[in-house]
Design a protein around this motif. Structure first.
Motif, PDB file in Angstrom:
ATOM      1  N   GLN A  98       0.823  -1.203   0.000  1.00  0.00           N
ATOM      2  CA  GLN A  98       0.000   0.000   0.000  1.00  0.00           C
ATOM      3  C   GLN A  98       0.857   1.253   0.000  1.00  0.00           C
ATOM      4  OE1 GLN A  98      -2.536  -0.919   3.292  1.00  0.00           O
ATOM      5  NE2 GLN A  98      -4.179  -1.587   1.923  1.00  0.00           N
ATOM      6  N   PHE A  99       0.255   2.321  -0.452  1.00  0.00           N
ATOM      7  CA  PHE A  99       0.991   3.574  -0.553  1.00  0.00           C
ATOM      8  C   PHE A  99       1.045   4.303   0.776  1.00  0.00           C
ATOM      9  CE2 PHE A  99      -0.460   3.067  -4.972  1.00  0.00           C
ATOM     10  CZ  PHE A  99       0.755   3.215  -5.619  1.00  0.00           C
ATOM     11  N   ALA A 100       2.231   4.801   1.117  1.00  0.00           N
ATOM     12  CA  ALA A 100       2.328   5.814   2.163  1.00  0.00           C
ATOM     13  C   ALA A 100       2.131   7.136   1.430  1.00  0.00           C
ATOM     14  CB  ALA A 100       3.699   5.753   2.819  1.00  0.00           C
ATOM     15  N   GLU A 101       0.913   7.647   1.463  1.00  0.00           N
ATOM     16  CA  GLU A 101       0.590   8.797   0.613  1.00  0.00           C
ATOM     17  C   GLU A 101       1.410  10.032   0.985  1.00  0.00           C
ATOM     18  OE1 GLU A 101      -3.621   9.488   0.602  1.00  0.00           O
ATOM     19  OE2 GLU A 101      -4.045   7.427  -0.058  1.00  0.00           O
ATOM     20  N   SER A 102       1.891  10.720  -0.032  1.00  0.00           N
ATOM     21  CA  SER A 102       2.521  12.019   0.230  1.00  0.00           C
ATOM     22  C   SER A 102       1.506  13.098  -0.165  1.00  0.00           C
ATOM     23  CB  SER A 102       3.842  12.138  -0.522  1.00  0.00           C
ATOM     24  OG  SER A 102       3.677  11.809  -1.869  1.00  0.00           O
TER      25      SER A 102
END
Ligand code: PMP
Length: 317
Positions: free
Chosen positions: A4-8
């Protein structure tokens, strides 16, 4: 593998920054319908001199080369693109991260002739840890040979990094996961070893590195190129040649290499231990030199690191 993405916060799009959540395309864009998207994956490392992107030039060169194959005129200059990549890291306050430049065909064309679709350029970046699992770099990974093969030359241009090609990679990777392996290694159409689902492969036999010679079935990895140069620096002999499947089982050592995977030892293939099953000395030396270089702990003798603060300050000419 973290899925999953660690959203920026910000994504660079066509010259401006837009919020992460707004970086969207229409469901009928050619990129979604037919995989018409060229992309790159680069790592930025937190070095003692600040965050720096590893081999930015080489990645952008491959991006432009891939676009040329697919007849895409990139609407941004190389200098602007370099700057966009660096600015994306800076703007998001990232250090160790992954940068994913994308050039895609958007909404417009309804068939195979793409000209009615605009070319859109995006640069997202986000924090991304070890691709093949937390202990992959230190203990190695268990891989299988995929039942899916890489395409024959002159079917898909394997040297171009295009989203559509990754349907083949997904088939391999899903098969590996379903059977309890971390990664899959594909054979080419002639039955010789080609590459991993997102990595190139090296074997070690009697102290010599052995890796598949270019045959039009695998992506020419920038990490692979770095490994070849490091091998020269360390006086490790290399042979590029056709690699039969059974060489995987006879190797003293083996490793995968790629931007996401870095230099990851292979400890077994199809449940057959590679050598002793422990990480071998040649793999260890190459991995150590690679990691020390990318992390800025060893001299950057090949000019591989672009500090993002410097790159973001470049003129956009
Ligand atoms: N092969 C494939 C299919 C890949 O997706 C990748 C990752 N980009 C590689 C090899 C390794 O390439 P690089 O070292 O440039 O990341």
């Amino acid at each position: 593998m973290s899925g999953q993405f660690a959203e920026s916060s910000w994504v660079w799009k066509d010259g401006t920054f837009i919020p992460w959540a707004d970086a969207q395309v229409h469901v009928l864009s050619l990129a979604v319908q037919f995989g018409s998207s060229i992309f790159e994956g680069m790592r930025c490392y937190a070095t003692p001199a600040g965050p720096a992107i590893f081999r930015l030039d080489a990645h952008l060169r491959r991006l432009y080369d891939s676009c040329r194959v697919y007849r895409i005129d990139v609407p941004v200059t190389r200098t602007e693109f370099e700057r966009a990549c660096c600015e994306t890291v800076v703007r998001n306050g990232l250090e160790d991260c992954y940068v994913r430049p994308m050039v895609l065909r958007g909404y417009g064309a309804a068939g195979m002739l793409p000209d009615a679709s605009p070319i859109e350029v995006y640069v997202p970046a986000w924090q991304w840890g070890t691709y093949l699992g937390p202990e992959a770099l230190t203990r190695g990974v268990d891989v299988c040979t995929a039942t899916w093969h890489r395409p024959r030359p002159n079917t898909f241009p394997a040297m171009a990094k295009s989203a559509g090609h990754y349907n083949n990679a997904q088939l391999m990777k899903m098969e590996a996961a379903a059977n309890g392996y971390v990664e899959a290694v594909a054979l080419g159409p002639e039955g010789l070893v080609s590459e991993g689902s997102g990595q190139n492969i090296f074997l070690v036999r009697d102290g010599t590195l052995v890796t598949p010679a270019p045959d039009g079935t695998w992506l020419h990895g920038i990490t692979r190129d770095a490994v070849l140069r490091i091998a020269t620096d360390l006086d490790v002999p290399v042979r590029e040649e056709g690699v039969p499947r059974e060489s995987l089982y006879m190797a003293d050592e083996a490793f995968l290499c790629g931007t996401a995977s870095e230099v990851t030892p292979i400890r077994s293939v199809d449940r057959i231990p590679v050598g002793s099953g422990e990480v071998g000395p040649v793999t260890r030396r190459i991995q150590e030199r690679f990691l020390a270089t990318v992390r800025g702990e060893y001299e950057d003798r090949h000019g591989w690191l672009t500090p993002v603060a410097v790159g973001a300050g470049r003129s956009g000419a």
